[in-house]
Design an enzyme around this catalytic site. Sequence first.
Site, PDB file in Angstrom:
ATOM      1  N   GLU A 206     -43.471   7.111 -25.100  1.00 37.32           N
ATOM      2  CA  GLU A 206     -43.963   5.752 -25.309  1.00 37.32           C
ATOM      3  C   GLU A 206     -43.068   4.921 -26.217  1.00 37.32           C
ATOM      4  O   GLU A 206     -43.475   3.875 -26.722  1.00 37.32           O
ATOM      5  CB  GLU A 206     -45.398   5.810 -25.834  1.00 37.32           C
ATOM      6  N   LYS A 338     -58.992   3.019 -20.476  1.00 40.05           N
ATOM      7  CA  LYS A 338     -57.863   3.328 -19.595  1.00 40.05           C
ATOM      8  C   LYS A 338     -58.349   3.206 -18.159  1.00 40.05           C
ATOM      9  O   LYS A 338     -59.223   3.965 -17.728  1.00 40.05           O
ATOM     10  CB  LYS A 338     -57.348   4.743 -19.860  1.00 40.05           C
TER      11      LYS A 338
END
EC number: 4.2.1.11
Length: 431
Positions: A206, A338
């Site tokens: 990330e 999510k």
Amino acid sequence: MSTLIEAIIAREVLDSRGNPTIEVDVRLESGDVGRAIVPSGASTGAHEALELRDGDKSRYNGKGVLKAVQAVNEDIAEALIGFDAADQIALDNELIALDGTPNKSKLGANAILGVSLAAAKAAAAAFGLPLYRYLGGVYAHVLPVPMMNIMNGGQHATNSTDFQEFMIMPVGADSFREGLRWGAEIYHALKKVIHDRGFSTTVGDEGGFAPSLPTNDAPLQLIMEAIEKAGYRPGEQIYIALDPATTEIYEDGKYHLKREGRVLTSAEMVDYWVDLVNRYPIISIEDGLAEDDWEGWQLLRSKLGHKIQLVGDDFLVTNVQRLRRAIDARAANSILIKLNQIGSLTETLSAIQLAQRSGWTAVVSHRSGESEDVTIADLVVATNAGQIKTGAPARTDRIAKYNQLLRIEEELGSAAQYAGRNAFTSIPHPL
């Protein structure tokens, strides 16, 4: 202008880790097209909807998504051609019914979500509206505080800490643009701090740095130094957020901190977090306990819920049923959102709405396997959620979301409101 679906086309593309994922185009009779790429996680909750993979070891080590592509191009397309893309709830219900399983294992949550999002984008295009306005209406105006993952460990890096994510939150900024700048400056200051200490500045999935460090709180010390070196005040302008992803270190009812050679009970793990919160300006902890450690979660909330945000990710998996149970049990006070954990836009919006109605916060999140798709940037503004988690200010797959938020803030003009210190509505005594 017709918002009836004329064609649905899926294809296999690659995500930010070089693994296959599914991209879906929905074309309407009006000629408008919506396109969505579905993300994929590295540390996944046991209760998530099923991501359909091929399992054919001769292609992409079994991670191909041709089965999901086929499900879209055949079963789903056949069922939805002529369907009104502007009726999102009915469309998603049709997809869920077509699958017919509790966890979307027949068609795959990745197939269903791709169609769900692409249809919403196509309808927004047909109405001439940006996605955030189409989904959120005239009241969509809050720009989120970014949770910027500047140090990676756990499943997002190798030979690093037991815990997965160490993040900064620029709560003291006056605008999203300013908050993003603060975060980027701290990120670059951190790179120099790490380099000067003789550690590696390699990055994880990330975009955060992933040096090999001796203890689990060593990243916190480095981040504190970087915040100050960049000219900001920790605990005032900048707060720290953690995602230890403890389900990954939970085994036989205990938490195994291999980096420290310790094995902790649930109560000891809670005390561990209490100690860290007392020593560092931590405002949010995500998955501080394992996904099925309900008693531990209740204890954590009783000890820290009045001071900081306690976010359920693997614990809640964007699932309304688990969220409702957690609200009733007073376990956690925030839910991570999510899209691919639950597998449709309607179910995602339902989870956000339930959280907000119950006095909880909702943090809209990426996955570690991402793409150039920026849907979550529009989603967080559409729902006025006030917080987004989408990685470090590095790597195009992360930056794409930040850049979209910059555009939205500019488009909103004087109506744009940065959540800042007001983002933490679930804490009785916020910042």
